[in-house]
Design an enzyme around this catalytic site. Structure first.
Site, PDB file in Angstrom:
ATOM      1  N   ARG A  51       0.827  -1.208   0.000  1.00 17.65           N
ATOM      2  CA  ARG A  51       0.000   0.000   0.000  1.00 17.65           C
ATOM      3  C   ARG A  51       0.867   1.266   0.000  1.00 17.65           C
ATOM      4  NH1 ARG A  51      -4.714   2.538  -1.091  1.00 17.65           N
ATOM      5  NH2 ARG A  51      -5.417   3.918   0.588  1.00 17.65           N
ATOM      6  N   GLU A 106     -14.833 -21.837  26.350  1.00 25.48           N
ATOM      7  CA  GLU A 106     -13.926 -22.659  27.192  1.00 25.48           C
ATOM      8  C   GLU A 106     -13.375 -21.866  28.377  1.00 25.48           C
ATOM      9  OE1 GLU A 106     -11.685 -25.834  25.986  1.00 25.48           O
ATOM     10  OE2 GLU A 106     -12.661 -26.067  24.039  1.00 25.48           O
TER      11      GLU A 106
HETATM   12  N1  CAA Z   1      -9.197 -29.948  37.852  1.00 27.47           N
HETATM   13  C1  CAA Z   1      -9.598 -30.817  38.807  1.00 27.47           C
HETATM   14  N2  CAA Z   1     -10.481 -30.490  39.774  1.00 27.47           N
HETATM   15  C2  CAA Z   1     -10.969 -29.226  39.757  1.00 27.47           C
HETATM   16  C3  CAA Z   1     -10.596 -28.277  38.795  1.00 27.47           C
HETATM   17  C4  CAA Z   1      -9.658 -28.683  37.809  1.00 27.47           C
HETATM   18  N3  CAA Z   1      -9.250 -27.849  36.878  1.00 27.47           N
HETATM   19  N4  CAA Z   1     -11.246 -27.103  39.029  1.00 27.47           N
HETATM   20  C5  CAA Z   1     -12.002 -27.323  40.109  1.00 27.47           C
HETATM   21  N5  CAA Z   1     -11.841 -28.598  40.553  1.00 27.47           N
HETATM   22  C6  CAA Z   1     -12.418 -29.232  41.716  1.00 27.47           C
HETATM   23  C7  CAA Z   1     -11.906 -28.546  42.991  1.00 27.47           C
HETATM   24  O1  CAA Z   1     -10.696 -29.136  43.430  1.00 27.47           O
HETATM   25  C8  CAA Z   1     -13.040 -28.796  43.953  1.00 27.47           C
HETATM   26  O2  CAA Z   1     -12.967 -30.108  44.449  1.00 27.47           O
HETATM   27  P1  CAA Z   1     -13.048 -30.398  46.032  1.00 27.47           P
HETATM   28  O3  CAA Z   1     -14.340 -29.805  46.467  1.00 27.47           O
HETATM   29  O4  CAA Z   1     -12.989 -31.894  46.134  1.00 27.47           O
HETATM   30  O5  CAA Z   1     -11.864 -29.695  46.629  1.00 27.47           O
HETATM   31  C9  CAA Z   1     -14.259 -28.726  43.058  1.00 27.47           C
HETATM   32  O6  CAA Z   1     -13.831 -29.017  41.725  1.00 27.47           O
HETATM   33  C10 CAA Z   1     -14.922 -27.382  43.084  1.00 27.47           C
HETATM   34  O7  CAA Z   1     -13.964 -26.395  42.755  1.00 27.47           O
HETATM   35  P2  CAA Z   1     -14.301 -24.860  42.871  1.00 27.47           P
HETATM   36  O8  CAA Z   1     -14.804 -24.568  44.254  1.00 27.47           O
HETATM   37  O9  CAA Z   1     -13.124 -24.098  42.380  1.00 27.47           O
HETATM   38  O10 CAA Z   1     -15.546 -24.764  41.855  1.00 27.47           O
HETATM   39  P3  CAA Z   1     -16.399 -23.531  41.387  1.00 27.47           P
HETATM   40  O11 CAA Z   1     -17.821 -23.935  41.329  1.00 27.47           O
HETATM   41  O12 CAA Z   1     -16.015 -22.315  42.161  1.00 27.47           O
HETATM   42  O13 CAA Z   1     -15.950 -23.360  39.839  1.00 27.47           O
HETATM   43  C11 CAA Z   1     -14.646 -22.500  38.041  1.00 27.47           C
HETATM   44  C12 CAA Z   1     -14.678 -23.176  39.405  1.00 27.47           C
HETATM   45  C13 CAA Z   1     -13.172 -22.419  37.698  1.00 27.47           C
HETATM   46  C14 CAA Z   1     -15.248 -21.104  38.040  1.00 27.47           C
HETATM   47  C15 CAA Z   1     -15.393 -23.407  37.016  1.00 27.47           C
HETATM   48  O14 CAA Z   1     -16.778 -23.370  37.232  1.00 27.47           O
HETATM   49  C16 CAA Z   1     -15.127 -23.029  35.565  1.00 27.47           C
HETATM   50  O15 CAA Z   1     -14.097 -23.394  35.014  1.00 27.47           O
HETATM   51  N6  CAA Z   1     -16.072 -22.288  34.917  1.00 27.47           N
HETATM   52  C17 CAA Z   1     -15.962 -22.016  33.491  1.00 27.47           C
HETATM   53  C18 CAA Z   1     -16.697 -23.050  32.712  1.00 27.47           C
HETATM   54  C19 CAA Z   1     -16.225 -23.171  31.303  1.00 27.47           C
HETATM   55  O16 CAA Z   1     -15.043 -23.084  30.986  1.00 27.47           O
HETATM   56  N7  CAA Z   1     -17.164 -23.425  30.412  1.00 27.47           N
HETATM   57  C20 CAA Z   1     -16.826 -23.657  29.046  1.00 27.47           C
HETATM   58  C21 CAA Z   1     -17.829 -24.552  28.431  1.00 27.47           C
HETATM   59  S1  CAA Z   1     -17.221 -25.575  27.155  1.00 27.47           S
HETATM   60  C22 CAA Z   1     -16.997 -24.601  25.782  1.00 27.47           C
HETATM   61  O17 CAA Z   1     -17.017 -23.409  25.836  1.00 27.47           O
HETATM   62  C23 CAA Z   1     -16.691 -25.363  24.548  1.00 27.47           C
HETATM   63  C24 CAA Z   1     -16.844 -24.674  23.249  1.00 27.47           C
HETATM   64  O18 CAA Z   1     -17.838 -24.117  22.894  1.00 27.47           O
HETATM   65  C25 CAA Z   1     -15.752 -24.781  22.281  1.00 27.47           C
END
Ligand code: CAA
Length: 379
Positions: free
Chosen positions: A268, A363
């Site tokens: 450009r 995600e």
């Molecule tokens: N790995 C293993 N265990 C996990 C974990 C992980 N990454 N994250 C949480 N946990 C476990 C915790 O250890 C806990 O277990 P214990 O009670 O036995 O200790 C339990 O899960 C609860 O954890 P939290 O109290 O942290 O849970 P929360 O309800 O506060 O939620 C959050 C945590 C990170 C906010 C979660 O809800 C989250 O990731 N939310 C986002 C959801 C998401 O990414 N959705 C995307 C949908 S799919 C998509 O989008 C696909 C597409 O279109 C392409």
């Protein structure tokens, strides 16, 4: 430390580049404009081994791990993020969840056809009242003899109406909160399983995003993944890895925007010289290239951590957070560099900017990634 790709990964990069140039780039603008789901590309990706790229060979995959997967997604996303999101949802969410947590029979029956690309997969976690708050599931699965009775719905499901195999979450015990969430495999065609209309989206317009509706679906007991109550953790672990490839998708989009911009500013002419001879333009290109390089390092590092059996959850959240926001910044600058041409659909950067935006949302939004990262650092 070695920052070079090894021969296997270099080959994946070259094969995917060639495939994307010949089969993906050529239809990307058309499928975006007409919102056409590219079934023919999925078939070709299956033949190339891409639909099971990270799944071990014993289950019909290519055994290339997440580094190979991230490289493939990066290359395909440079041409078309619609195509790459189909692969992301199919492989990193649906197939991987069955690979990580399914039993032998489930792997033979469902994972093998998914990995070979004979069946298409989808993953249903999100509900109208369970987006970022994923544990607030309202869908229920009630045990009734040899099956569960599934009722509820999932929204914004990638590959929605086009998939064959679905991994979904539902409450098997509403009194236990997130410890009452379980995961199941369900199939298209089962009685009581229907779909909402396709969503009319800003970007990734050729991909299918629909509601899944469950009305008294009889899910055989043997389609429970893992044990009752383990669904939330399994889904979170699946998303940890999925975020690596969403980051790779954002990276690929940003790389394409940078490449388009470099080409454009060299051609450009304004004020009697190419834009590339203006310092303000040179600095914009330098900033874009630095951000892309940063993003690539985060993506490859998180994939390397996963492939080497190390803890990768925080790294994948950082890669997803940085790359998605970086892709929005870089594509926005690319539009600016193209001036008025950047705002019309004849130029690829217009599509890239629309496609980049969703990577900050699906995600796990940027806010969720910041929550995950900070709660790990500050605990
Ligand atoms: N790995 C293993 N265990 C996990 C974990 C992980 N990454 N994250 C949480 N946990 C476990 C915790 O250890 C806990 O277990 P214990 O009670 O036995 O200790 C339990 O899960 C609860 O954890 P939290 O109290 O942290 O849970 P929360 O309800 O506060 O939620 C959050 C945590 C990170 C906010 C979660 O809800 C989250 O990731 N939310 C986002 C959801 C998401 O990414 N959705 C995307 C949908 S799919 C998509 O989008 C696909 C597409 O279109 C392409």
């Amino acid at each position: 430390m070695d920052f070079n790709l090894d021969p296997k990964h270099q080959m994946i990069k070259e094969v995917c580049r060639k495939f994307a140039d010949n089969e993906v780039e050529t239809i990307a603008a058309e499928i975006d404009e007409t919102e056409r789901f590219p079934l023919e590309t999925i078939e070709k990706m299956g033949k190339l081994g891409l639909m099971g790229i990270s799944i071990p060979k014993e289950y019909g995959g290519a055994g290339a791990g997440y580094t190979g997967f991230a490289i493939a997604i990066e290359e395909i996303s440079k041409s078309c993020a619609t195509t790459s999101v189909i692969l992301v949802a199919h492989t990193s969410l649906c197939a991987s969840m069955i690979y990580n947590s399914g039993n032998k029979e489930q792997k033979q029956k469902y994972l093998v056809p998914l990995a070979k690309g004979e069946k298409l997969g989808a993953f249903g976690l999100t509900e109208p009242n369970a987006g970022s708050d994923a544990s607030n599931q309202q869908t229920t699965a009630v045990l009734n003899g040899d099956h569960y009775l599934l009722n509820g719905s999932k929204i914004f499901i990638t590959n929605g109406a086009h998939a064959d195999t679905y991994v979904i979450t539902a409450m098997t015990d509403t009194s236990k909160g997130l410890r009452g969430i379980s995961a199941f495999i369900i199939e298209k065609g089962w009685e009581g399983f229907s779909f909402g209309p396709p969503e009319n989206k800003m970007g990734i317009r050729g991909s299918s995003t629909t509601e899944l509706i469950f009305q008294d679906i009889k899910v055989p007991k043997e389609n429970l993944i893992g044990k009752e109550g383990q669904g939330f953790k399994m889904a979170m672990m699946t998303l940890d890895a999925g975020r690596i490839v969403v980051a790779a998708q954002a990276l690929g989009i940003a790389e394409a925007a940078l490449e388009e911009s470099i080409k454009y500013v060299k051609e450009r002419i304004q004020f009697k010289k190419p834009l590339s001879k203006q310092q303000i333009i040179q600095f914009m290109i330098a900033d874009m290239a630095t951000e892309v390089e940063n993003g690539r390092n985060l993506v490859y590092k998180s994939a390397w951590l996963k492939d080497n059996g190390k803890s990768f959850g925080i790294s994948s959240s950082m890669a997803k957070l940085y790359c998605s926001e970086m892709a929005s910044r870089v594509t926005n600058k690319a539009i600016q560099l193209h001036g008025g041409y950047g705002y019309i659909k004849d130029y690829k950067v217009e599509r890239l900017m629309r496609d980049a935006r969703i990577t900050e949302i699906y995600e796990g939004t940027s806010e969720i990634q910041r929550t995950v990262i900070s709660s790990s650092i500050l605990k």
